[in-house]
Every structure is written in C-alpha cells, then in structure tokens.
Design a protein around this motif. Structure first.
Motif, PDB file in Angstrom:
ATOM      1  N   ALA A 166      23.553   8.630  -7.833  1.00  0.00           N
ATOM      2  CA  ALA A 166      22.948   7.741  -7.568  1.00  0.00           C
ATOM      3  C   ALA A 166      21.899   8.316  -6.046  1.00  0.00           C
ATOM      4  CB  ALA A 166      23.025   6.106  -7.362  1.00  0.00           C
ATOM      5  N   TYR A 167      20.337   7.656  -7.216  1.00  0.00           N
ATOM      6  CA  TYR A 167      19.372   8.637  -6.144  1.00  0.00           C
ATOM      7  C   TYR A 167      18.570   7.046  -6.892  1.00  0.00           C
ATOM      8  CZ  TYR A 167      20.452  13.217  -7.258  1.00  0.00           C
ATOM      9  OH  TYR A 167      21.621  14.495  -7.125  1.00  0.00           O
ATOM     10  N   PHE A 168      18.387   7.598  -4.862  1.00  0.00           N
ATOM     11  CA  PHE A 168      17.324   5.676  -4.340  1.00  0.00           C
ATOM     12  C   PHE A 168      16.126   6.237  -3.569  1.00  0.00           C
ATOM     13  CE2 PHE A 168      20.780   2.658  -4.933  1.00  0.00           C
ATOM     14  CZ  PHE A 168      21.523   3.907  -5.210  1.00  0.00           C
ATOM     15  N   CYS A 169      14.711   5.719  -4.278  1.00  0.00           N
ATOM     16  CA  CYS A 169      13.937   6.166  -3.002  1.00  0.00           C
ATOM     17  C   CYS A 169      13.171   5.016  -2.286  1.00  0.00           C
ATOM     18  CB  CYS A 169      12.262   6.145  -4.119  1.00  0.00           C
ATOM     19  SG  CYS A 169      11.485   5.362  -5.174  1.00  0.00           S
ATOM     20  N   ALA A 170      13.046   5.095  -1.512  1.00  0.00           N
ATOM     21  CA  ALA A 170      12.082   4.499  -0.280  1.00  0.00           C
ATOM     22  C   ALA A 170      11.196   4.612   0.149  1.00  0.00           C
ATOM     23  CB  ALA A 170      13.441   4.293   0.830  1.00  0.00           C
ATOM     24  N   ALA A 171      10.776   3.524   0.180  1.00  0.00           N
ATOM     25  CA  ALA A 171       8.994   3.764   2.123  1.00  0.00           C
ATOM     26  C   ALA A 171       9.423   3.591   3.350  1.00  0.00           C
ATOM     27  CB  ALA A 171       8.185   2.345   1.026  1.00  0.00           C
ATOM     28  N   ASP A 172       9.049   4.403   4.301  1.00  0.00           N
ATOM     29  CA  ASP A 172       9.015   3.966   5.422  1.00  0.00           C
ATOM     30  C   ASP A 172       7.797   2.471   6.270  1.00  0.00           C
ATOM     31  OD1 ASP A 172       7.800   7.212   5.811  1.00  0.00           O
ATOM     32  OD2 ASP A 172       6.403   5.278   6.263  1.00  0.00           O
ATOM     33  N   SER A 173       8.312   2.930   7.604  1.00  0.00           N
ATOM     34  CA  SER A 173       7.669   1.813   7.973  1.00  0.00           C
ATOM     35  C   SER A 173       6.060   2.067   8.849  1.00  0.00           C
ATOM     36  CB  SER A 173       8.719   0.821   8.825  1.00  0.00           C
ATOM     37  OG  SER A 173       8.898   2.147   9.620  1.00  0.00           O
ATOM     38  N   ARG A 174       5.820   3.722   8.861  1.00  0.00           N
ATOM     39  CA  ARG A 174       4.856   3.562   9.748  1.00  0.00           C
ATOM     40  C   ARG A 174       3.988   4.274   8.972  1.00  0.00           C
ATOM     41  NH1 ARG A 174       7.855   7.149  14.272  1.00  0.00           N
ATOM     42  NH2 ARG A 174      10.178   5.752  14.468  1.00  0.00           N
ATOM     43  N   ARG A 175       3.060   3.478   8.609  1.00  0.00           N
ATOM     44  CA  ARG A 175       1.510   3.707   7.659  1.00  0.00           C
ATOM     45  C   ARG A 175       0.442   5.038   8.377  1.00  0.00           C
ATOM     46  NH1 ARG A 175      -0.407  -1.053   7.810  1.00  0.00           N
ATOM     47  NH2 ARG A 175      -1.044  -1.630   5.036  1.00  0.00           N
ATOM     48  N   SER A 208       0.704  -0.765   0.051  1.00  0.00           N
ATOM     49  CA  SER A 208      -0.174  -0.168   0.105  1.00  0.00           C
ATOM     50  C   SER A 208       0.767   1.476   0.040  1.00  0.00           C
ATOM     51  CB  SER A 208      -0.937   0.105   1.276  1.00  0.00           C
ATOM     52  OG  SER A 208      -2.254  -1.289   1.023  1.00  0.00           O
ATOM     53  N   PHE A 209       1.487   1.630  -1.184  1.00  0.00           N
ATOM     54  CA  PHE A 209       2.337   2.432  -1.301  1.00  0.00           C
ATOM     55  C   PHE A 209       1.851   4.142  -0.632  1.00  0.00           C
ATOM     56  CE2 PHE A 209       6.076   4.608  -2.728  1.00  0.00           C
ATOM     57  CZ  PHE A 209       5.593   6.290  -4.056  1.00  0.00           C
ATOM     58  N   GLY A 210       0.952   4.210  -0.797  1.00  0.00           N
ATOM     59  CA  GLY A 210       0.126   5.091  -0.224  1.00  0.00           C
ATOM     60  C   GLY A 210      -0.124   5.802   0.633  1.00  0.00           C
ATOM     61  N   GLU A 211      -0.248   4.521   1.631  1.00  0.00           N
ATOM     62  CA  GLU A 211      -0.585   4.526   3.243  1.00  0.00           C
ATOM     63  C   GLU A 211       0.885   4.672   3.899  1.00  0.00           C
ATOM     64  OE1 GLU A 211      -2.482   0.866   4.250  1.00  0.00           O
ATOM     65  OE2 GLU A 211      -4.226   1.516   2.166  1.00  0.00           O
ATOM     66  N   PHE A 212       2.537   5.015   3.586  1.00  0.00           N
ATOM     67  CA  PHE A 212       3.638   4.615   3.855  1.00  0.00           C
ATOM     68  C   PHE A 212       4.039   6.341   3.510  1.00  0.00           C
ATOM     69  CE2 PHE A 212       3.305   1.214   6.270  1.00  0.00           C
ATOM     70  CZ  PHE A 212       2.595   0.492   4.918  1.00  0.00           C
ATOM     71  N   GLY A 213       4.785   7.111   4.152  1.00  0.00           N
ATOM     72  CA  GLY A 213       5.707   8.010   3.471  1.00  0.00           C
ATOM     73  C   GLY A 213       7.370   7.643   2.671  1.00  0.00           C
ATOM     74  N   THR A 214       7.698   8.290   1.950  1.00  0.00           N
ATOM     75  CA  THR A 214       8.507   8.331   0.834  1.00  0.00           C
ATOM     76  C   THR A 214       9.659   8.770   1.212  1.00  0.00           C
ATOM     77  OG1 THR A 214       6.619   7.384  -0.735  1.00  0.00           O
ATOM     78  CG2 THR A 214       8.597   7.608  -1.384  1.00  0.00           C
ATOM     79  N   GLY A 215      11.050   8.207   0.766  1.00  0.00           N
ATOM     80  CA  GLY A 215      11.969   9.252   0.818  1.00  0.00           C
ATOM     81  C   GLY A 215      12.615   9.028  -0.330  1.00  0.00           C
ATOM     82  N   TRP A 216      13.641  10.585  -0.853  1.00  0.00           N
ATOM     83  CA  TRP A 216      14.490  10.699  -1.736  1.00  0.00           C
ATOM     84  C   TRP A 216      16.371   9.882  -1.483  1.00  0.00           C
ATOM     85  CZ3 TRP A 216      14.342   8.650  -6.811  1.00  0.00           C
ATOM     86  CH2 TRP A 216      13.500   9.472  -7.084  1.00  0.00           C
ATOM     87  N   PHE A 217      17.225   9.451  -1.368  1.00  0.00           N
ATOM     88  CA  PHE A 217      18.876   9.852  -1.257  1.00  0.00           C
ATOM     89  C   PHE A 217      19.690   9.508  -2.475  1.00  0.00           C
ATOM     90  CE2 PHE A 217      17.667   8.497   3.789  1.00  0.00           C
ATOM     91  CZ  PHE A 217      16.186   8.554   3.544  1.00  0.00           C
ATOM     92  N   ARG A 218      20.228   9.884  -2.147  1.00  0.00           N
ATOM     93  CA  ARG A 218      21.382   9.532  -3.151  1.00  0.00           C
ATOM     94  C   ARG A 218      22.586   9.516  -2.646  1.00  0.00           C
ATOM     95  NH1 ARG A 218      22.143  15.952  -4.672  1.00  0.00           N
ATOM     96  NH2 ARG A 218      23.305  16.977  -2.557  1.00  0.00           N
ATOM     97  N   GLN A 219      23.580   8.530  -3.735  1.00  0.00           N
ATOM     98  CA  GLN A 219      25.019   8.512  -3.036  1.00  0.00           C
ATOM     99  C   GLN A 219      25.720   8.609  -4.206  1.00  0.00           C
ATOM    100  OE1 GLN A 219      25.115   4.609  -1.622  1.00  0.00           O
ATOM    101  NE2 GLN A 219      26.872   4.986  -0.463  1.00  0.00           N
TER     102      GLN A 219
END
Length: 128
Positions: free
Chosen positions: A93-102, A28-39
């Motif tokens: 390189a840019y990465f997206c990620a989903a957090d764990s708190r609905r 449920s992608f829309g129920e969690f926060g999303t971040g962008w990171f880069r390395q």
C-alpha cells in the motif's frame, strides 16, 4: 478539512509501470514538502521518495532510486510518483504525506515522524 487522496494504484505484471498521484486539499499543499511511503503486510512503513515544496529537491529510498521518479504540479495541488520496472517486492500500500515545514528548501525528509498529514493509501500489486 485537510485531505490527501492517492490514486493510480492497481495490479501490474513484473517489469511494468504505474503512475501514482496524490492530490491535496484543505491546506496550502504547494507550500509543504510531500513524501511517498509504502507498507507491505507484516512489514514496517518504508520511505519511498520525497520532494520539497517547490520541486527542486528530491530524495529516494535505496530500493527505488533507480526506477521511481517523484514530481509535483503545485498549480494542481498534485504530486506524482512514476514507477518503472516494478517487481513483486514493490507490492504494498502506497501512502502520500505532507510535512510540517512551510517553504522548507533543505533535503526532503525520509522519516514518517516528519510528516503530519497522510492519505488513506492506494494498493500496488505486482505479479510475476
């Protein structure tokens, strides 16, 4: 199967713009926060931007806060990162990620440790 797929990377001249997208599936992608990171090579992963699950709260890294904008379209399971005035030190390189708190509506997270699902990344190269 949980998947996050980034797109939109490429090579751009300094001063140019790019728009990255991250599409989530398998949860449920829309129920969690999303971040962008880069390395960048030889450097630690750096926080870029994050947005909460409903898109009403955002957070930016100090080096990008005046030139990147994060938005989301939950109906499309997509988060965007609009990047303006790119400079060679934005190369990474840019990465997206989903957090764990609905349904978490507090300030979005900036630590990689708060994210549980990660994409494979998309390369952004800025040349002068």
């Amino acid at each position: 199967q949980v998947r996050l797929v980034e797109s939109g990377g490429g090579s751009v001249q300094a001063g140019g713009s790019l728009r990255l997208s991250c599409v989530g599936s398998g949860f449920s992608f829309g129920e969690f926060g999303t971040g962008w990171f880069r390395q960048a090579p030889g450097k630690e992963r750096e926080f870029v931007a994050a947005i909460n699950w409903i898109g009403e709260s955002t957070r930016y890294g100090d080096s990008v806060k005046d030139k990147f904008i994060i938005t989301r379209e939950n109906a499309k399971n997509t988060v965007h990162l609009q990047m303006y005035n790119l400079q060679p030190d934005d190369t990474a390189a840019y990465f997206c990620a989903a957090d764990s708190r609905r349904y978490y509506s507090g300030r979005p997270f900036s630590s990689p440790a708060d994210y549980v699902h990660w994409g494979q990344g998309t390369q952004v190269t800025v040349y002068s």
